[in-house]
Design a protein around this motif. Structure first.
Motif, short mmCIF file in Angstrom:
data_model
loop_
_atom_site.label_atom_id
_atom_site.label_comp_id
_atom_site.label_asym_id
_atom_site.label_seq_id
_atom_site.Cartn_x
_atom_site.Cartn_y
_atom_site.Cartn_z
N MET A 154 0.83 -1.17 0.00
CA MET A 154 0.00 0.00 0.00
C MET A 154 0.88 1.24 0.00
N THR A 155 0.51 2.22 -0.75
CA THR A 155 1.25 3.47 -0.81
C THR A 155 0.52 4.51 0.00
N LEU A 156 1.27 5.28 0.77
CA LEU A 156 0.71 6.33 1.60
C LEU A 156 1.57 7.56 1.45
N THR A 157 0.95 8.70 1.23
CA THR A 157 1.69 9.94 1.10
C THR A 157 1.39 10.82 2.30
N VAL A 158 2.43 11.35 2.92
CA VAL A 158 2.28 12.17 4.10
C VAL A 158 3.07 13.46 3.91
N ARG A 159 2.46 14.59 4.25
CA ARG A 159 3.17 15.87 4.20
C ARG A 159 3.79 16.12 5.57
N LEU A 160 5.09 16.38 5.56
CA LEU A 160 5.81 16.66 6.79
C LEU A 160 6.28 18.10 6.78
N SER A 161 6.36 18.67 7.96
CA SER A 161 6.93 20.01 8.06
C SER A 161 8.43 19.89 7.75
N PRO A 162 9.06 20.95 7.31
CA PRO A 162 10.49 20.88 7.01
C PRO A 162 11.33 20.42 8.20
N ARG A 163 10.95 20.85 9.40
CA ARG A 163 11.69 20.44 10.60
C ARG A 163 11.60 18.94 10.82
N ARG B 259 20.93 5.74 11.73
CA ARG B 259 20.56 4.34 11.96
C ARG B 259 20.58 3.48 10.70
N ARG B 260 20.99 4.09 9.60
CA ARG B 260 21.08 3.38 8.32
C ARG B 260 19.76 2.73 7.94
N LEU B 261 18.69 3.51 8.02
CA LEU B 261 17.36 3.06 7.64
C LEU B 261 16.85 3.92 6.49
N THR B 262 15.93 3.37 5.73
CA THR B 262 15.24 4.20 4.75
C THR B 262 14.14 4.95 5.50
N LYS B 263 13.64 6.00 4.90
CA LYS B 263 12.54 6.75 5.52
C LYS B 263 11.32 5.85 5.67
N SER B 264 11.07 5.02 4.69
CA SER B 264 9.93 4.09 4.76
C SER B 264 10.06 3.14 5.94
N GLU B 265 11.25 2.59 6.13
CA GLU B 265 11.46 1.67 7.25
C GLU B 265 11.24 2.38 8.59
N ALA B 266 11.75 3.59 8.70
CA ALA B 266 11.59 4.33 9.95
C ALA B 266 10.12 4.63 10.23
N VAL B 267 9.39 5.02 9.22
CA VAL B 267 7.97 5.33 9.40
C VAL B 267 7.19 4.06 9.73
N LYS B 268 7.52 2.95 9.09
CA LYS B 268 6.84 1.68 9.40
C LYS B 268 7.08 1.29 10.85
#
Length: 88
Positions: free
Chosen positions: A1-10, A22-31
């Motif tokens: 499943m694809t999910l798009t999230v808007r994040l603040s610049p900070r 931590r040598r993770l992808t952003k997707s892994e960290a969010v999961k």
């Protein structure tokens, strides 16, 4: 499943720094963050087993009497230590 999230610049910057460290992808960290957030309430209660969470056994308004309670606490400790040294 694809999910798009808007994040603040900070938040985006903090996420990027977290992932690099931590040598993770952003997707892994969010999961991982979502899995932690969505854990069962029973599993979250286990987090309360930390030795410093809820360790105060004093009854009543501790905040109101904190100075007196601390004095009493440390007097007992000093007294028991002195007795232990004197007993040797």
């Amino acid at each position: 499943m694809t999910l798009t999230v808007r994040l603040s610049p900070r938040v985006e910057q903090e996420l990027a720094e977290y992932c690099v460290k931590r040598r993770l992808t952003k997707s892994e960290a969010v999961k991982l963050a979502l899995e932690e957030l969505l854990r069962l309430p029973e599993a979250r209660k286990a987090d309360l087993s930390h030795p410093y969470i809820g360790s105060d056994i004093q009854q009543g308004d501790v905040a109101r009497h904190v100075k007196r309670l601390l004095r009493e606490h440390f007097r007992v400790k000093k007294g028991s230590k002195r007795r232990a040294i004197g007993a040797k």
